[in-house]
Design a protein around this motif. Structure first.
Motif: not given
Length: 644
Positions: A203-211, A442-451, A456-458
């Motif tokens: 559905n076009g949503i990235l999931t950010s996961n803790a390792a 932190h990665a979630t925030g970075a991904a949201a910044y890019v978004k 329109s990016w996948s």
């Protein structure tokens, strides 16, 4: 039932527990878009503390029109224009314990901490009793937060995780952040988090996961699906140390987040092995480790007690101790908080302290409040961060990336205390904790910044941007190399304009899964698409998945693999990229064809092959492919390993 994808027990998952944004090169005055406030981050966690200054909605407009969610209001919880939606989940029907609140309100602290790290607004003078004092902020301070409370004091259950994924997707979130995981690896469609992340990707949503927090053991990572972003935890250049001064004026440095001030007053110093609770049947073999109820309260009350193992401090606190010193050979690259004054020292200093006790008539000591020092070796991945390789698909590199996850200052719930341990009375609005749980947002925030720059990016495109622009981490301070840090440390500013993208469609993930042995029936249930089919032509090898990294595995000997990749131009319309190879020629031979990619327009796609021949080592060897047009450097790690 024919519609069932897979059946597995409703298992229980666990939570993976200010200067950080500046440290990764992402200052408060970084360029922002006018649509950042339209970005919605779905936080699947322990809920949120809405009264925190990090979630104040002053100056916010109403939620964006794309928002379809609701707020579960009650007498103790309401949303606002910052926290635009909130729900809680408890499907197993078991009675709540441990102070849990049956609403989206956070009673653990973890969810407030992760939410403010990802998208908390700027707050001046945030600290834990002046430790870590500074301006706390999230990666996207003006973005909105949608809360899905799936975790409680007894864990996070699979059925609730899946329900929250479904709701977050339907509600219209842009990024999902999940600092939760299991204790052991599961196949992709036996794992609720991987299943939920697949649906969010669809559905076009990235999931950010803790390792995960099971490092540094090899293959300890538990969130590793190729359609999600797997985040390792690295340290920043700030470290909290706590000095211990003995009665002979000798000072020893330990680690902890110690807010208690003994004001240089010395207290009697005792060794746990000398004060067993014999009335309860304990002897020195147990009391030396300060195990639960093993200390004699009469002899420990009012003292500082030395324990031969790291523990949570509750036994010493229950016994009436003023403080505790813990000593063993464990890692000292992160700091814990304790319910009493405490410091954690190494075995050499610990032995010296115990010798002082044994050779001094009236041994005394004091524990000082923690201070901040500079960690010159940063960044490096912390010891507890789960490592690769990928335990299910060995030829996909995991983790994907690293982000700050050690000694992070962020919002906290005032329904609990600093440690949440019995006897701790410190209620605070901001706390300092560590974990891949802290790296993930932190990665979630970075991904949201890019978004926000590239709406329109996948999900795969955003992930590619983060990975190929990551800041290099030195293998000299990370013995596990890419198995520790993936592509490197997040660099949000560079990720917003990466030059080239390795994009992956849902159909390509399906083709990869066909190649991994999943059948048509199973995949149709997962994709909800009856046209999905694992035919001979739709059965890709793992090396053909358009991933932003390259991995070769074998048990031993020499092996050759051919990778097919396609990149999309998102940099300059007319540009020529040249391939640069970094590798040790004696162990790793890398050939790229063609070596030059010439683009004539934005959005143009060009393909190439990478042939990797590796003399498989006992552990890991690595190199890199860099596409460079003089403006953008698009870097992908290349890894060979023998893990089996």
């Amino acid at each position: 039932m024919e519609s069932v994808v897979s059946v597995f027990p409703n298992g229980r998952r666990q939570l993976f527990t200010t200067r950080s944004w500046d440290f990764v090169g992402f200052p408060e005055n970084a360029k922002r878009t006018t649509v950042e406030s339209d970005i919605i981050i779905g936080m699947l966690d322990t809920g949120i503390w809405p009264e925190s200054r990090s979630f104040d909605d002053s100056g916010y407009s109403p939620p964006p029109s794309k928002w379809k969610g609701t707020c579960e209001t009650s007498k103790n919880f309401t949303c606002n224009n910052k926290i635009i939606g909130a729900k809680h989940y408890r499907s197993n029907g078991q009675e709540l314990v441990g102070g849990d609140i049956p609403s989206p309100r956070d009673s653990e602290g973890h969810g407030s901490h992760t939410s403010s790290t990802a998208a908390g607004r700027v707050v001046s003078k945030a600290s834990l009793f002046n430790l870590g004092l500074g301006r706390a902020r999230g990666g996207v301070p003006s973005a909105r937060i949608a809360v899905y409370k799936i975790c409680w004091s007894d864990g996070c259950y699979d059925a609730d995780i899946l329900a929250a994924f479904d709701d977050a997707i339907a509600d219209g979130v842009d990024i999902i952040s999940l600092s939760v995981g299991g204790s052991f690896p599961l196949n992709y469609f036996e794992d609720s988090i991987a299943i939920g992340a697949f649906h969010s990707m669809k559905n076009g949503i990235l999931t950010s996961n803790a390792a995960g927090n099971s490092g540094p053991a090899a293959a300890s990572i538990t969130n590793f699906s190729p359609w999600s972003l797997s985040v390792a935890a690295s340290v920043i250049d700030r470290k909290f140390v706590t000095n211990v001064q003995l009665g002979n004026n000798k000072v020893y440095e330990g680690v902890s987040v110690n807010t208690f001030q003994l004001k240089d007053t010395s207290y009697p110093l005792v060794y746990g092995g000398d004060v067993p609770n014999e009335a309860a049947g304990f002897d020195s073999s147990e009391s030396r480790y300060c195990v639960y109820d093993s200390l004699d309260k009469t002899k420990v009350n009012g003292t500082i007690v030395v324990c031969d193992e790291l523990n949570d401090g509750t036994t010493a606190n229950d016994a009436g101790a003023i403080g505790t010193l813990m000593q063993d050979g464990g890692y000292k690259d992160y700091a814990f908080s304790f319910p009493l004054s405490a410091s954690y020292v190494g075995t050499q200093d610990g032995t010296t302290i115990i010798n002082y006790i044994n050779t001094t008539r009236k041994p005394t000591a004091t524990i000082q409040k923690s201070t901040e020092v500079i960690d010159k070796g940063a960044p490096y991945v912390v010891s507890f961060s789960s490592r690769g390789p990928n335990p299910i698909t060995a030829d996909i590199l995991k983790p994907d990336i690293s982000a700050p996850g050690v000694d992070i200052v962020a919002a906290w719930s005032e329904a609990t205390t600093v440690t949440g341990e019995e006897g701790d009375t410190r209620v605070v609005p901001y706390n300092i904790i560590s974990g891949t749980s802290m790296a993930c947002p932190h990665a979630t925030g970075a991904a949201a910044y890019v978004k926000s720059f590239n709406p329109s990016w996948s999900p795969a495109a955003i992930k590619s941007a983060l990975m190929t622009t990551a800041t290099l981490v030195s293998p000299k301070t990370n013995a596990d190399a890419e198995f520790a840090y993936g592509s490197g440390q997040i660099n949000p500013i560079k990720a917003a304009t990466p030059g080239l993208l390795y994009d992956i469609t849902e159909a390509e993930f399906v083709s990869f899964l066909c190649g991994q042995g999943y059948n048509t029936t199973t995949l149709r249930l997962v994709t909800s698409d009856n046209t999905t089919s694992c035919t001979k032509s739709n059965n890709a090898t793992v090396w053909d998945l358009n991933y932003p990294s390259f991995t070769v595995s074998a048990t031993s000997g020499q092996v050759t693999r051919i990778f097919h990749r396609t990149v999309t131009n998102v940099g300059n319309p007319i540009s020529t990229y040249k391939a640069t190879i970094i590798a040790s020629p004696h162990q790793l031979s890398i050939q790229v064809k063609p070596t030059i990619l010439s683009f004539k327009s934005l959005g143009q796609k060009l393909s190439f092959t990478v042939t990797v021949t590796a003399k498989i080592p006992k552990t890991i060897i690595s190199g890199a492919l860099i596409w460079d047009d003089g403006v953008f450097r698009v870097r992908s790690p290349i890894v060979a390993h023998s893990y089996a």
